[in-house]
Design a protein around this motif. Structure first.
Motif: not given
Ligand code: NDP
Length: 373
Positions: A160-161, A193, A195, A232, A253-254, A277, A364
């Protein structure tokens, strides 16, 4: 373990049931229900395959969908003519990632591609029944041969990722294995995921990769080959980022307020792109209905794209798209040792609620995976 039960009813048509985690309504984690009597998936089209699921990977969208996110849009995909009553999606099976073994092929599935017994992986589109079940039915063009060097658990951490990153970086961002060598890429949110996968694919293609993440994720992302890490949590992240050489592409991804500064980090007037995203696409269609939601989405994205184009940079939305062919390429990269699965935690089939809670808590560091059989 759980075994699916095959029954034959009086009219002699085959009726089967299987174990699965389902939801019967949208809500918080307590809507998850284990049943041994979920409907066995049936091949409805000749290009479909039935796969026995060995492992299921979870994604943030599973938590969102459990709460009803995307329900209106998915209902339209499942039932375009709006024949069924609302709620006909229940019992709904979540789980977008799967690794397993083909049990049955539709008549049009060429045996040159797939046959019974093949080990495959897939990202399951959100409008289909998911992988938190013993079996799933998918189109053959959504599945791909799983990398040989990965276990099912590891393989279920990727599709998926990977399909999302491929759609965002390759289809929307215009990157490929031959044009990354001199490119500077910034990934906002490198530790989750999307990232952890994107870092590895871009490094395999020779790009220079900078990521933002929490300080305690630095070791993880460095281990995946990242060139530069920005914490960050140490203060407004755009300040240290502005001091760096400008980028050819930003993958976001944020979301949140990132849009207000991230486009300023791009090289102007040379085709540089910001791909996010985190978009309101499904929220719009849930809230406004399909037609108005799509219209609203089109207006929003077009006006933003236009605004940024006048400053010489491109603004784009990235979106997951099922893509078996991309998974074939990724499978090769995995078997060549260029990409590895980043499994943070593994759960058993009986621990699905705990696994969902883990994903819901956030922070994550790679992926959460459930062992099914
Ligand atoms: P995950 O939950 O696996 O990862 C998110 C990561 O971002 C975590 O490691 C988190 O760790 C980190 N994070 C949180 N806040 C920040 C910040 N401000 N700066 C940097 N890092 C940060 O999510 P995914 O990787 O699976 O997905 C990422 C995003 O993309 C999600 O919002 C998801 O909904 C979206 N997405 C959209 C899709 C689409 O079709 N449009 C498809 C797949 C995903 P920590 O908080 O500890 O820093």
């Amino acid at each position: 373990g759980w075994k699916s039960v095959r029954l034959f009813n009086t009219s002699n048509s085959r009726m089967t049931i299987m174990p699965a985690w389902v939801i019967d309504r949208y809500g918080s984690n307590d809507v998850l229900r284990f049943t041994k009597n979920a409907g066995f998936p049936i091949i409805n089209y000749p290009n479909e395959v039935v796969v026995q699921v060995h492992a299921a990977g979870l994604n943030p969208i599973d938590v969102s969908m459990r709460g009803g996110y995307g329900a209106a849009t998915m209902a339209m995909k499942r039932d375009p003519l709006n024949i069924n009553q609302s709620g006909s999606e229940f019992p709904l099976i979540l789980g977008r990632d799967m690794s397993g073994v083909i049990m049955e092929c539709g008549l049009d599935v060429a045996s040159a591609y797939f046959k019974e017994g093949d080990e495959v992986w897939a990202a399951i589109p959100p409008w289909k029944q998911g992988s938190l079940a013993e079996f799933v039915v998918l189109s053959a063009n959504e599945v791909s041969k799983k990398p040989k060097c990965l276990s099912h658990i590891e393989a279920a951490a990727v599709p998926y990722v990977a399909a999302t990153a491929w759609s965002a970086l390759v289809n929307t961002g215009g990157l490929n294995k031959d044009n990354c060598a001199k490119k500077r890429i910034l990934i906002l949110g490198g530790s989750g995921g999307v990232g952890t996968f994107s870092i590895q694919m871009l490094k395999a293609w020779g790009a220079h990769v900078t990521v933002t993440c929490s300080q305690n994720a630095e070791r993880l992302v460095r281990g995946l080959g990242v060139d530069h890490v920005v914490d960050y949590t140490a203060g407004p992240v755009e300040v240290p980022l502005r001091a760096l050489e400008k980028f050819d592409l930003v993958l976001d991804n944020v979301g949140g307020d990132t849009e207000s500064w991230a486009l300023g980090l791009l090289k102007p007037w040379c085709g540089a792109k910001y791909v996010t995203l985190v978009t309101p696409f499904l929220c719009n269609t849930d809230r406004l209905g399909i037609a108005d939601g799509m219209l609203q989405t089109g207006v929003t994205v077009a006006s933003k794209a236009l605004k940024h184009l006048s400053k010489g940079v491109h603004y784009r939305w990235g979106m997951f798209a099922p893509n078996g062919l991309a998974l074939d390429d990724i499978s090769e990269m995995v078997d060549a040792g260029k990409i590895r699965a980043v499994v943070e935690e593994e759960f058993t089939f009986s621990q699905v609620p705990q696994a969902m809670l883990k994903v819901e808590k956030g922070h994550a560091r790679g992926k959460t995976v459930v062992k099914i059989s």
